[in-house]
Structure formats: C-alpha cells, structure tokens
Write a protein that holds these residues in place. Sequence first.
Motif, PDB file in Angstrom:
ATOM      1  N   VAL A  89       0.868  -0.955   0.023  1.00 17.45           N
ATOM      2  CA  VAL A  89       0.009   0.040   0.008  1.00 17.45           C
ATOM      3  C   VAL A  89       1.015   1.163   0.052  1.00 17.45           C
ATOM      4  O   VAL A  89       1.868   1.425   0.906  1.00 17.45           O
ATOM      5  N   LEU A  90       0.476   2.104  -0.895  1.00 13.71           N
ATOM      6  CA  LEU A  90       1.276   3.281  -0.821  1.00 13.71           C
ATOM      7  C   LEU A  90       0.945   4.580  -0.181  1.00 13.71           C
ATOM      8  O   LEU A  90      -0.372   4.555  -0.215  1.00 13.71           O
ATOM      9  N   GLY A  91       1.503   5.525   0.121  1.00 13.34           N
ATOM     10  CA  GLY A  91       1.159   6.591   0.770  1.00 13.34           C
ATOM     11  C   GLY A  91       0.691   7.839   0.389  1.00 13.34           C
ATOM     12  O   GLY A  91       0.099   8.979   0.649  1.00 13.34           O
ATOM     13  N   VAL A  92       1.072   8.057  -1.068  1.00 17.14           N
ATOM     14  CA  VAL A  92       0.803   9.147  -1.757  1.00 17.14           C
ATOM     15  C   VAL A  92       0.515   8.663  -3.251  1.00 17.14           C
ATOM     16  O   VAL A  92       0.678   7.714  -3.629  1.00 17.14           O
ATOM     17  N   VAL A  93      -0.137   9.505  -4.012  1.00 17.49           N
ATOM     18  CA  VAL A  93      -0.400   9.163  -5.447  1.00 17.49           C
ATOM     19  C   VAL A  93       0.951   8.894  -6.318  1.00 17.49           C
ATOM     20  O   VAL A  93       1.696   9.727  -5.976  1.00 17.49           O
ATOM     21  N   THR A  94       0.917   7.739  -6.801  1.00 22.64           N
ATOM     22  CA  THR A  94       2.238   7.223  -7.450  1.00 22.64           C
ATOM     23  C   THR A  94       1.658   6.824  -9.005  1.00 22.64           C
ATOM     24  O   THR A  94       0.812   6.339  -9.112  1.00 22.64           O
ATOM     25  N   LEU A  95       2.558   7.319  -9.602  1.00 23.76           N
ATOM     26  CA  LEU A  95       2.268   6.725 -11.297  1.00 23.76           C
ATOM     27  C   LEU A  95       3.503   5.576 -11.651  1.00 23.76           C
ATOM     28  O   LEU A  95       4.840   6.271 -11.460  1.00 23.76           O
ATOM     29  N   HIS A  96       3.298   4.613 -11.945  1.00 27.05           N
ATOM     30  CA  HIS A  96       4.083   3.533 -12.526  1.00 27.05           C
ATOM     31  C   HIS A  96       4.018   3.702 -13.986  1.00 27.05           C
ATOM     32  O   HIS A  96       3.099   3.521 -14.657  1.00 27.05           O
ATOM     33  N   LEU A  97       5.241   3.982 -14.665  1.00 26.68           N
ATOM     34  CA  LEU A  97       5.343   3.835 -16.031  1.00 26.68           C
ATOM     35  C   LEU A  97       6.497   2.486 -16.498  1.00 26.68           C
ATOM     36  O   LEU A  97       7.370   2.228 -15.923  1.00 26.68           O
ATOM     37  N   SER A  98       5.594   1.634 -17.233  1.00 23.81           N
ATOM     38  CA  SER A  98       6.484   0.342 -17.654  1.00 23.81           C
ATOM     39  C   SER A  98       7.351   0.933 -18.832  1.00 23.81           C
ATOM     40  O   SER A  98       6.960   1.033 -19.934  1.00 23.81           O
ATOM     41  N   ILE A  99       8.527   0.520 -18.622  1.00 25.43           N
ATOM     42  CA  ILE A  99       9.628   0.721 -19.707  1.00 25.43           C
ATOM     43  C   ILE A  99       9.625  -0.390 -20.615  1.00 25.43           C
ATOM     44  O   ILE A  99       9.309  -0.178 -21.690  1.00 25.43           O
ATOM     45  N   ASP A 100      10.107  -1.552 -20.151  1.00 21.09           N
ATOM     46  CA  ASP A 100      10.080  -2.637 -20.795  1.00 21.09           C
ATOM     47  C   ASP A 100       9.823  -4.070 -20.081  1.00 21.09           C
ATOM     48  O   ASP A 100       9.921  -5.003 -20.567  1.00 21.09           O
ATOM     49  N   ALA A 101       9.244  -3.539 -18.896  1.00 21.67           N
ATOM     50  CA  ALA A 101       8.983  -5.058 -18.194  1.00 21.67           C
ATOM     51  C   ALA A 101       7.375  -5.079 -18.159  1.00 21.67           C
ATOM     52  O   ALA A 101       6.698  -4.060 -17.442  1.00 21.67           O
ATOM     53  N   PRO A 102       6.576  -5.993 -18.651  1.00 21.48           N
ATOM     54  CA  PRO A 102       5.334  -6.180 -18.588  1.00 21.48           C
ATOM     55  C   PRO A 102       4.994  -6.449 -17.115  1.00 21.48           C
ATOM     56  O   PRO A 102       5.851  -7.132 -16.358  1.00 21.48           O
ATOM     57  N   GLY A 103       3.812  -6.132 -16.919  1.00 20.33           N
ATOM     58  CA  GLY A 103       3.189  -6.502 -15.456  1.00 20.33           C
ATOM     59  C   GLY A 103       1.543  -6.540 -15.349  1.00 20.33           C
ATOM     60  O   GLY A 103       0.913  -6.612 -16.572  1.00 20.33           O
ATOM     61  N   GLU A 104       1.324  -7.021 -14.286  1.00 23.95           N
ATOM     62  CA  GLU A 104      -0.017  -7.294 -14.042  1.00 23.95           C
ATOM     63  C   GLU A 104      -0.272  -6.716 -12.605  1.00 23.95           C
ATOM     64  O   GLU A 104       0.284  -7.168 -11.660  1.00 23.95           O
ATOM     65  N   TYR A 105      -1.500  -5.815 -12.685  1.00 23.78           N
ATOM     66  CA  TYR A 105      -1.747  -5.494 -11.079  1.00 23.78           C
ATOM     67  C   TYR A 105      -2.981  -6.154 -10.679  1.00 23.78           C
ATOM     68  O   TYR A 105      -4.255  -5.917 -11.503  1.00 23.78           O
ATOM     69  N   LEU A 106      -3.175  -6.134  -9.354  1.00 21.73           N
ATOM     70  CA  LEU A 106      -4.332  -6.813  -8.931  1.00 21.73           C
ATOM     71  C   LEU A 106      -4.968  -5.969  -7.849  1.00 21.73           C
ATOM     72  O   LEU A 106      -4.178  -5.523  -6.801  1.00 21.73           O
ATOM     73  N   PHE A 107      -6.073  -5.436  -7.876  1.00 20.94           N
ATOM     74  CA  PHE A 107      -6.760  -4.809  -6.707  1.00 20.94           C
ATOM     75  C   PHE A 107      -8.180  -5.516  -6.413  1.00 20.94           C
ATOM     76  O   PHE A 107      -9.042  -5.461  -7.222  1.00 20.94           O
ATOM     77  N   GLY A 108      -8.037  -6.398  -5.450  1.00 22.25           N
ATOM     78  CA  GLY A 108      -9.085  -7.454  -5.201  1.00 22.25           C
ATOM     79  C   GLY A 108      -9.012  -8.248  -5.978  1.00 22.25           C
ATOM     80  O   GLY A 108      -8.064  -8.878  -6.521  1.00 22.25           O
ATOM     81  N   ARG A 109     -10.394  -8.353  -6.825  1.00 24.54           N
ATOM     82  CA  ARG A 109     -10.804  -9.358  -7.784  1.00 24.54           C
ATOM     83  C   ARG A 109     -10.495  -8.560  -9.402  1.00 24.54           C
ATOM     84  O   ARG A 109     -10.323  -9.260 -10.277  1.00 24.54           O
ATOM     85  N   ARG A 110     -10.037  -7.295  -9.116  1.00 21.28           N
ATOM     86  CA  ARG A 110      -9.793  -6.750 -10.662  1.00 21.28           C
ATOM     87  C   ARG A 110      -8.347  -7.000 -11.098  1.00 21.28           C
ATOM     88  O   ARG A 110      -7.264  -6.778 -10.297  1.00 21.28           O
ATOM     89  N   ARG A 111      -8.097  -7.328 -12.432  1.00 17.59           N
ATOM     90  CA  ARG A 111      -6.647  -7.561 -12.844  1.00 17.59           C
ATOM     91  C   ARG A 111      -6.667  -6.677 -14.118  1.00 17.59           C
ATOM     92  O   ARG A 111      -7.506  -6.329 -14.732  1.00 17.59           O
ATOM     93  N   ILE A 112      -5.546  -5.838 -14.026  1.00 20.58           N
ATOM     94  CA  ILE A 112      -5.306  -5.088 -15.132  1.00 20.58           C
ATOM     95  C   ILE A 112      -3.760  -5.364 -15.628  1.00 20.58           C
ATOM     96  O   ILE A 112      -2.650  -5.436 -14.865  1.00 20.58           O
ATOM     97  N   GLN A 113      -3.734  -5.427 -16.919  1.00 24.27           N
ATOM     98  CA  GLN A 113      -2.535  -6.014 -17.585  1.00 24.27           C
ATOM     99  C   GLN A 113      -1.758  -4.426 -17.968  1.00 24.27           C
ATOM    100  O   GLN A 113      -2.369  -3.432 -18.294  1.00 24.27           O
ATOM    101  N   ALA A 114      -0.460  -4.459 -17.729  1.00 26.88           N
ATOM    102  CA  ALA A 114       0.385  -3.252 -17.838  1.00 26.88           C
ATOM    103  C   ALA A 114       1.371  -3.594 -18.842  1.00 26.88           C
ATOM    104  O   ALA A 114       2.554  -4.123 -18.573  1.00 26.88           O
ATOM    105  N   ALA A 115       1.132  -3.120 -20.121  1.00 22.98           N
ATOM    106  CA  ALA A 115       2.285  -3.461 -21.394  1.00 22.98           C
ATOM    107  C   ALA A 115       3.184  -2.517 -21.237  1.00 22.98           C
ATOM    108  O   ALA A 115       2.997  -1.094 -20.858  1.00 22.98           O
ATOM    109  N   PRO A 116       4.386  -2.593 -21.728  1.00 27.88           N
ATOM    110  CA  PRO A 116       5.611  -1.615 -21.912  1.00 27.88           C
ATOM    111  C   PRO A 116       4.946  -0.385 -22.614  1.00 27.88           C
ATOM    112  O   PRO A 116       4.076  -0.607 -23.648  1.00 27.88           O
ATOM    113  N   GLY A 117       5.338   0.773 -22.327  1.00 27.60           N
ATOM    114  CA  GLY A 117       4.643   1.934 -22.970  1.00 27.60           C
ATOM    115  C   GLY A 117       3.463   2.299 -22.104  1.00 27.60           C
ATOM    116  O   GLY A 117       2.854   3.485 -22.406  1.00 27.60           O
ATOM    117  N   SER A 118       2.991   1.825 -21.103  1.00 21.03           N
ATOM    118  CA  SER A 118       1.597   2.117 -20.299  1.00 21.03           C
ATOM    119  C   SER A 118       1.998   2.678 -19.125  1.00 21.03           C
ATOM    120  O   SER A 118       3.024   2.560 -18.416  1.00 21.03           O
TER     121      SER A 118
END
Length: 200
Positions: A72-101
């Motif tokens: 859990v973060l304490g301030v508003v944070t922006l993650h920018l994916s350079i070349d590492a793909p990722g997936e974020y989970l918020f409870g049951r919600r899943r969001i894919q993060a492709a490079p450039g997103s």
Amino acid sequence: QSFRLPPPPAHASSFFTDDLGELREFVGRSDGEHSRVVHGVGRLAFERHVLVGKNVALAWNRVALGQTVRGVLGVVTLHLSIDAPGEYLFGRRRIQAAPGSGMILAPRWEFTRRGGPGSMFGLALSDQALTAEIRARRPESQGEWVASSRSLDLPDTDRSAVDAAVADLARGGDPATASAPIEQLEARLVSVVADLMLRG
C-alpha cells in the motif's frame, strides 16, 4: 512504443543489491511495508536511482528477475512500464500493464503487482500539490477530489510530454544544465500528471 526517459543523473541516490531481505528493508523505508517474492533463479541485480524534491520524487528501477510485490502506498504514484510487462491486482480486478503504459496507484489502495524482469519508472507526487493543480483546473467542482487506481493508455504525445518533463527535472539538480528553477520544473511535471488523470 515505450518511453524515452533519460537515464538517472549523476546526482541521484543509487542503491544496488542481490539480497531480497536487503531489498525489502530499503524499499520499505520509502514505499512502506510490503511483501516481495522473486521468481526465477540467478542474480536479482536490483537497482534503484532516486531523486527526491519538495513535491515530486522520481525513481528509476531495474531488476533481472520477475517479482510479485504486495503493498500500500502513502501518496499518489504513477508507475510507467519501460520494458517490463506487469499485471496489477486490486481485489478481484486485474489490469495488464504493457510496456509504454502507465498505472495510477492511489494512496491507501492495497495492490499486488506481478512483473517480469526489466525496467520500470516510478513517480510519486505530493497530495497537496496534485490536488491544488486539479482544483485550479476545475474550480466549479464541488466536494473533495479523490484519486482512484487505474490504468492509463498513453498515446505518443502523452509519453513525449512525460519524457520531456522528467528530463528537465532530472537536469534541474545541476545549475549548469537546469532550464528553470527547480520549483518550476516540479510544477510542470505535476501539471503533466494532472493532465493525464483528468483526461480519464
């Protein structure tokens, strides 16, 4: 397409480790308590380079193995994916993060990020500075503005605006290369992020 962010400047604070426990302790000091699991075998080769200003903090991150991070973060944070793909989970919600997103992580929202090896850029903003910028643009709005965690699909123009604002701020610590006072450079980056958030 991805970002063309500048490399960390020489005056950034740098941290390197292959030890998972050391990594948890170091990152926990700035990002808060969290859990971290590494996937794969070999050197972790984690590195982070940080610039901390009055209202903005920049972090260049790179790791050689995939990870799952929950926190859990304490301030508003922006993650920018350079070349590492990722997936974020918020409870049951899943969001894919492709490079450039991009991904907005709201304060006090528990999240899990499963990411592959590669580079990611983090940008943390003062709640007061970001809220003031948004209120100035929406004076007719009633009530309190509250950030929410969500993905950002960024066109080339948005990525270029982020690249330029980060590059100017990264150079701002060196009087010989600074294009404006550091307060103005931070305000410009806050303005760029506010643009991205209000567009959604």
